[in-house]
Design a protein around this motif. Structure first.
Motif, PDB file in Angstrom:
ATOM      1  N   LEU A  60       0.829  -1.203   0.000  1.00 21.97           N
ATOM      2  CA  LEU A  60       0.000   0.000   0.000  1.00 21.97           C
ATOM      3  C   LEU A  60       0.863   1.252   0.000  1.00 21.97           C
ATOM      4  O   LEU A  60       1.977   1.251   0.553  1.00 21.97           O
ATOM      5  CB  LEU A  60      -0.898   0.010   1.240  1.00 21.97           C
ATOM      6  N   PRO A  61       0.380   2.355  -0.572  1.00 23.98           N
ATOM      7  CA  PRO A  61       1.101   3.630  -0.470  1.00 23.98           C
ATOM      8  C   PRO A  61       1.076   4.140   0.961  1.00 23.98           C
ATOM      9  O   PRO A  61       0.260   3.686   1.779  1.00 23.98           O
ATOM     10  CB  PRO A  61       0.334   4.547  -1.429  1.00 23.98           C
ATOM     11  N   PRO A  62       1.961   5.093   1.308  1.00 25.24           N
ATOM     12  CA  PRO A  62       2.174   5.461   2.719  1.00 25.24           C
ATOM     13  C   PRO A  62       0.924   5.857   3.487  1.00 25.24           C
ATOM     14  O   PRO A  62       0.726   5.388   4.615  1.00 25.24           O
ATOM     15  CB  PRO A  62       3.158   6.629   2.620  1.00 25.24           C
ATOM     16  N   GLY A  63       0.067   6.688   2.938  1.00 26.74           N
ATOM     17  CA  GLY A  63      -1.121   7.117   3.660  1.00 26.74           C
ATOM     18  C   GLY A  63      -2.065   5.974   3.973  1.00 26.74           C
ATOM     19  O   GLY A  63      -2.363   5.699   5.150  1.00 26.74           O
ATOM     20  N   PRO A  64      -2.557   5.263   2.955  1.00 32.52           N
ATOM     21  CA  PRO A  64      -3.414   4.102   3.214  1.00 32.52           C
ATOM     22  C   PRO A  64      -2.736   3.019   4.048  1.00 32.52           C
ATOM     23  O   PRO A  64      -3.392   2.305   4.799  1.00 32.52           O
ATOM     24  CB  PRO A  64      -3.741   3.598   1.803  1.00 32.52           C
ATOM     25  N   ARG A  65      -1.417   2.889   3.904  1.00 32.67           N
ATOM     26  CA  ARG A  65      -0.702   1.887   4.695  1.00 32.67           C
ATOM     27  C   ARG A  65      -0.858   2.159   6.187  1.00 32.67           C
ATOM     28  O   ARG A  65      -1.158   1.257   6.969  1.00 32.67           O
ATOM     29  CB  ARG A  65       0.783   1.888   4.325  1.00 32.67           C
ATOM     30  N   ALA A  66      -0.692   3.420   6.589  1.00 32.57           N
ATOM     31  CA  ALA A  66      -0.784   3.767   8.002  1.00 32.57           C
ATOM     32  C   ALA A  66      -2.207   3.587   8.526  1.00 32.57           C
ATOM     33  O   ALA A  66      -2.416   3.083   9.634  1.00 32.57           O
ATOM     34  CB  ALA A  66      -0.320   5.208   8.216  1.00 32.57           C
ATOM     35  N   ALA A  99      11.687   7.771   7.509  1.00 36.72           N
ATOM     36  CA  ALA A  99      11.250   8.877   6.652  1.00 36.72           C
ATOM     37  C   ALA A  99      10.991  10.138   7.473  1.00 36.72           C
ATOM     38  O   ALA A  99      11.301  11.254   7.042  1.00 36.72           O
ATOM     39  CB  ALA A  99       9.996   8.474   5.881  1.00 36.72           C
ATOM     40  N   ALA A 100      10.426   9.984   8.676  1.00 39.30           N
ATOM     41  CA  ALA A 100      10.147  11.133   9.534  1.00 39.30           C
ATOM     42  C   ALA A 100      11.438  11.814   9.973  1.00 39.30           C
ATOM     43  O   ALA A 100      11.499  13.050  10.089  1.00 39.30           O
ATOM     44  CB  ALA A 100       9.341  10.701  10.752  1.00 39.30           C
ATOM     45  N   LEU A 101      12.465  11.020  10.212  1.00 41.23           N
ATOM     46  CA  LEU A 101      13.757  11.613  10.571  1.00 41.23           C
ATOM     47  C   LEU A 101      14.299  12.431   9.407  1.00 41.23           C
ATOM     48  O   LEU A 101      14.829  13.534   9.600  1.00 41.23           O
ATOM     49  CB  LEU A 101      14.736  10.512  10.968  1.00 41.23           C
ATOM     50  N   ARG A 102      14.155  11.909   8.178  1.00 42.93           N
ATOM     51  CA  ARG A 102      14.563  12.699   7.007  1.00 42.93           C
ATOM     52  C   ARG A 102      13.743  13.983   6.906  1.00 42.93           C
ATOM     53  O   ARG A 102      14.260  15.026   6.498  1.00 42.93           O
ATOM     54  CB  ARG A 102      14.410  11.867   5.733  1.00 42.93           C
ATOM     55  N   PHE A 103      12.467  13.897   7.273  1.00 41.69           N
ATOM     56  CA  PHE A 103      11.621  15.089   7.249  1.00 41.69           C
ATOM     57  C   PHE A 103      12.197  16.179   8.151  1.00 41.69           C
ATOM     58  O   PHE A 103      12.318  17.340   7.751  1.00 41.69           O
ATOM     59  CB  PHE A 103      10.203  14.730   7.701  1.00 41.69           C
ATOM     60  N   THR A 104      12.546  15.808   9.404  1.00 43.43           N
ATOM     61  CA  THR A 104      13.071  16.815  10.332  1.00 43.43           C
ATOM     62  C   THR A 104      14.390  17.396   9.821  1.00 43.43           C
ATOM     63  O   THR A 104      14.649  18.595   9.975  1.00 43.43           O
ATOM     64  CB  THR A 104      13.263  16.221  11.735  1.00 43.43           C
ATOM     65  N   GLU A 105      15.218  16.558   9.209  1.00 47.26           N
ATOM     66  CA  GLU A 105      16.498  17.041   8.685  1.00 47.26           C
ATOM     67  C   GLU A 105      16.285  17.998   7.523  1.00 47.26           C
ATOM     68  O   GLU A 105      16.917  19.063   7.452  1.00 47.26           O
ATOM     69  CB  GLU A 105      17.350  15.841   8.239  1.00 47.26           C
ATOM     70  N   ARG A 106      15.391  17.636   6.607  1.00 42.04           N
ATOM     71  CA  ARG A 106      15.141  18.497   5.442  1.00 42.04           C
ATOM     72  C   ARG A 106      14.404  19.765   5.844  1.00 42.04           C
ATOM     73  O   ARG A 106      14.598  20.827   5.238  1.00 42.04           O
ATOM     74  CB  ARG A 106      14.364  17.719   4.385  1.00 42.04           C
ATOM     75  N   TRP A 107      13.542  19.670   6.826  1.00 37.47           N
ATOM     76  CA  TRP A 107      12.831  20.849   7.312  1.00 37.47           C
ATOM     77  C   TRP A 107      13.826  21.876   7.849  1.00 37.47           C
ATOM     78  O   TRP A 107      13.747  23.072   7.548  1.00 37.47           O
ATOM     79  CB  TRP A 107      11.844  20.442   8.402  1.00 37.47           C
ATOM     80  N   ALA A 136       7.604  13.580   3.888  1.00 33.69           N
ATOM     81  CA  ALA A 136       6.396  14.219   4.412  1.00 33.69           C
ATOM     82  C   ALA A 136       5.401  13.183   4.924  1.00 33.69           C
ATOM     83  O   ALA A 136       4.840  13.327   6.025  1.00 33.69           O
ATOM     84  CB  ALA A 136       5.748  15.083   3.332  1.00 33.69           C
ATOM     85  N   PHE A 137       5.184  12.124   4.150  1.00 27.92           N
ATOM     86  CA  PHE A 137       4.247  11.095   4.594  1.00 27.92           C
ATOM     87  C   PHE A 137       4.770  10.364   5.830  1.00 27.92           C
ATOM     88  O   PHE A 137       3.989   9.944   6.690  1.00 27.92           O
ATOM     89  CB  PHE A 137       3.960  10.105   3.471  1.00 27.92           C
ATOM     90  N   GLY A 138       6.104  10.196   5.910  1.00 25.28           N
ATOM     91  CA  GLY A 138       6.656   9.573   7.105  1.00 25.28           C
ATOM     92  C   GLY A 138       6.301  10.355   8.357  1.00 25.28           C
ATOM     93  O   GLY A 138       5.846   9.789   9.356  1.00 25.28           O
ATOM     94  N   TRP A 139       6.467  11.684   8.298  1.00 22.59           N
ATOM     95  CA  TRP A 139       6.149  12.522   9.451  1.00 22.59           C
ATOM     96  C   TRP A 139       4.649  12.540   9.722  1.00 22.59           C
ATOM     97  O   TRP A 139       4.213  12.405  10.864  1.00 22.59           O
ATOM     98  CB  TRP A 139       6.660  13.939   9.209  1.00 22.59           C
TER      99      TRP A 139
END
Length: 339
Positions: A60-66, A99-107, A136-139
């Motif tokens: 599944l893609p990230p949103g539906p997966r969660a 992915a969320a960790l990458r989000f914080t780094e890129r932010w 973004a989806f990770g976060w």
């Protein structure tokens, strides 16, 4: 088990077929029917559905997966076996945290500013362009992954199965919390991953210079531990003092609800520093293979609603034996005065 065209089994079959065909429109139509059928499903259907849904997560893609992972957790909370679901759910948790960790780094790298609250704000195109869709989806999906994973981690068998991976997941959660300043948002996941099982605990009651070997399992925070330790020692007539009520002890084990109780001790580490009630038993240092906890009189009166940090997780603290004086003295030789 319900009957008719919208049983959980039928709805699951349609959802599985849509996922296998990678048909997004059919998935979007099938999932609401799946969720609706879940509301009325019986134990047998839930037991069969949970692992089949967990097996679909990586397709599944990230949103539906969660969101699907949350439904897996809901099945578990209603009695489905969590163990077969664990591999799929925790693979998703790990991927989302990375992915969320990458989000914080890129932010931070793209100008910083206050991080968006994934539980209260919508994910928009501007954010996706700034950090990338995967990050973004990770976060944004971390709240859903927290709900799903905590539902499974209520099970001792799952906690044992996660095993060594728990250290990696804890590290990822802590890095996300530190990078994003998100200490409270993901506290439940962080605490669930720190829960100890069959963990030896040596408790020193300094006023009486006595020592006790205990074993703890499924204790979510030190408020719960504090209550159970006081119940074992004072309630067991090993040391003087006022014991928590039987009701307070029961809600810290497996009875539902909360009961107001008053603290009996000040919890200390071997070096004399405080072990905060707000922390977890994993904060207690290990000395010679056992967590070593020192009990001193409380510096002030403190009350709290006794209960379990994780209402779905049974807690246990067993007093295995009272240590002899020579053995107790050897433990006291390893501790410092309170700071």
């Amino acid at each position: 088990m319900t009957s008719g065209p919208h049983t959980l089994t039928a709805a699951l079959g349609e959802f599985e077929s849509a996922v296998r065909d990678q048909d997004g429109e059919r998935c979007d139509r099938a999932f609401p029917l799946l969720h609706q059928a879940f509301q009325e499903a019986g134990p047998d259907e839930l037991h069969l559905t949970a692992p089949r849904l967990a097996a679909l997560l990586d397709q599944l893609p990230p949103g539906p997966r969660a969101v699907t992972a949350v439904l897996v957790g809901a099945c578990v909370e209603r009695g489905a076996d969590p163990e077969p679901c664990a591999p799929g759910v925790f693979a998703g948790v790990r991927e989302a945290l990375t992915a969320a960790l990458r989000f914080t780094e890129r932010w931070t790298a793209t100008g910083g500013g206050e991080l968006p609250d994934p539980g209260r704000t919508e994910l928009d195109d501007q954010v996706v362009e700034r950090v990338g869709a995967e990050a973004a989806f990770g976060w944004w999906t971390l709240p859903e992954w927290q709900m799903a994973s905590v539902a499974l981690l209520n099970s001792k068998a799952v906690r044992q199965r996660v095993g060594a991976d728990g250290g990696e997941l804890r590290s990822l959660v802590e890095r996300v919390q530190a990078a994003g300043g998100a200490g409270e948002e993901f506290k439940c996941l962080a605490y669930a991953l720190r829960v100890l099982d069959d963990e030896p605990l040596v408790v020193l009651h300094r006023e009486t210079r006595t020592a006790y070997l205990m074993r703890m399992t499924g204790i979510g925070d030190n408020f719960q531990l504090h209550t159970l330790v006081a119940g074992a020692l004072v309630g067991g007539l090993h040391v003087p003092g006022e014991s928590p009520s039987a009701e307070a002890i029961a809600v810290c084990r497996e009875t539902e609800g909360q009961v107001l109780t008053t603290g009996t001790y000040n919890l200390l580490a071997p070096d004399g520093s405080w072990i905060w009630n707000e922390g977890t038993p994993s904060d207690i240092p290990v000395v010679d293979g056992a967590r070593l906890l020192v009990l001193d009189p409380p510096p002030y009166e403190r009350s709290w609603p006794a209960g379990r940090f994780f209402p779905g997780m049974s807690g246990d603290l067993v007093l295995e034996r009272v240590l002899g004086q020579d053995e107790a003295d050897s433990w006291y030789a390893r501790v410092a005065d309170p700071k």
